[in-house]
Design an enzyme around this catalytic site. Structure first.
Site, PDB file in Angstrom:
ATOM      1  N   HIS A  52       0.839  -1.201   0.000  1.00  0.00           N
ATOM      2  CA  HIS A  52       0.000   0.000   0.000  1.00  0.00           C
ATOM      3  C   HIS A  52       0.873   1.251   0.000  1.00  0.00           C
ATOM      4  O   HIS A  52       2.092   1.165   0.181  1.00  0.00           O
ATOM      5  CB  HIS A  52      -0.948   0.002   1.208  1.00  0.00           C
TER       6      HIS A  52
HETATM    7  P1  TYD Z   1      -1.780  -2.794   7.357  1.00  0.00           P
HETATM    8  O1  TYD Z   1      -1.418  -1.349   7.411  1.00  0.00           O
HETATM    9  O2  TYD Z   1      -2.392  -3.311   6.106  1.00  0.00           O
HETATM   10  O3  TYD Z   1      -0.509  -3.684   7.735  1.00  0.00           O
HETATM   11  P2  TYD Z   1       0.893  -3.904   6.943  1.00  0.00           P
HETATM   12  O4  TYD Z   1       1.197  -2.631   6.231  1.00  0.00           O
HETATM   13  O5  TYD Z   1       1.868  -4.176   7.987  1.00  0.00           O
HETATM   14  O6  TYD Z   1       0.750  -5.063   6.057  1.00  0.00           O
HETATM   15  O7  TYD Z   1      -2.734  -3.098   8.605  1.00  0.00           O
HETATM   16  C1  TYD Z   1      -3.219  -4.393   8.891  1.00  0.00           C
HETATM   17  C2  TYD Z   1      -4.500  -4.245   9.688  1.00  0.00           C
HETATM   18  O8  TYD Z   1      -4.256  -3.599  10.919  1.00  0.00           O
HETATM   19  C3  TYD Z   1      -5.568  -3.415   8.967  1.00  0.00           C
HETATM   20  O9  TYD Z   1      -6.821  -4.013   9.231  1.00  0.00           O
HETATM   21  C4  TYD Z   1      -5.510  -2.079   9.653  1.00  0.00           C
HETATM   22  C5  TYD Z   1      -5.056  -2.421  11.052  1.00  0.00           C
HETATM   23  N1  TYD Z   1      -4.228  -1.355  11.661  1.00  0.00           N
HETATM   24  C6  TYD Z   1      -4.723  -0.634  12.729  1.00  0.00           C
HETATM   25  O10 TYD Z   1      -5.871  -0.822  13.178  1.00  0.00           O
HETATM   26  N2  TYD Z   1      -3.937   0.325  13.306  1.00  0.00           N
HETATM   27  C7  TYD Z   1      -2.682   0.587  12.854  1.00  0.00           C
HETATM   28  O11 TYD Z   1      -1.975   1.474  13.401  1.00  0.00           O
HETATM   29  C8  TYD Z   1      -2.184  -0.167  11.730  1.00  0.00           C
HETATM   30  C9  TYD Z   1      -0.814   0.079  11.177  1.00  0.00           C
HETATM   31  C10 TYD Z   1      -2.988  -1.131  11.179  1.00  0.00           C
END
Ligand code: TYD
Length: 135
Positions: A52
């Site tokens: 992302h």
């Molecule tokens: P995501 O940002 O997609 O994780 P990564 O970049 O590490 O693969 O986040 C995964 C899940 O966690 C998504 O459902 C959003 C949630 N999330 C939060 O609730 N708070 C946060 O601070 C972060 C980073 C993610």
């Protein structure tokens, strides 16, 4: 914003016979104030994270333990960076697509972020991200 704006930052390291100490000051070692800290751990072998970009968010990504790779992509160029030192942080500016993989067993990835979690700040679709870059 381009991947040239994303830099590996050498954080201060205070060494003595008791071990090492590293610190990060928002607005000093990194160009933003820290509003949020999150970390990835117990990442299974072969897993990929990220995938992302963020509209506004700036981040500093640190391998607190173990190692992993981050692929930065600004829609033109891509760069793979291996993080494996807890005194190095990768500054990732807004509007950079990132993917993370190659997590070593037991690795911990800590992220210092400029804003609280906000799903509307994400581009989760690569084509949407590319369109936004051209707009
Ligand atoms: P995501 O940002 O997609 O994780 P990564 O970049 O590490 O693969 O986040 C995964 C899940 O966690 C998504 O459902 C959003 C949630 N999330 C939060 O609730 N708070 C946060 O601070 C972060 C980073 C993610």
């Amino acid at each position: 914003m381009s991947i040239a704006d994303c830099k590996l930052i050498d954080l201060p390291k205070i060494t003595d016979h008791r071990g090492n100490l590293t610190f990060v000051e928002g607005g000093n070692h990194i160009p933003f104030s820290i509003e949020r800290v999150y970390y990835l751990y117990d990442v299974p072998g072969g897993a990929e994270r990220g995938g992302h970009a963020h509209r506004q968010l700036s981040q500093l990504i640190i391998a607190m333990s173990g190692s992993f790779d981050i692929v930065l992509d600004d829609g033109r160029d891509k760069k793979r960076i291996h993080l494996n030192r807890s005194y190095n942080g990768l500054y990732v500016c807004p509007m950079i697509w990132r993917e993370m993989d190659n997590f070593s067993s037991g690795s911990v990835c800590m992220v210092l972020a400029s804003n609280r979690y906000d799903e509307s700040d994400y581009y989760r679709d690569y084509q949407d991200y590319l369109k936004a870059l051209k707009a």
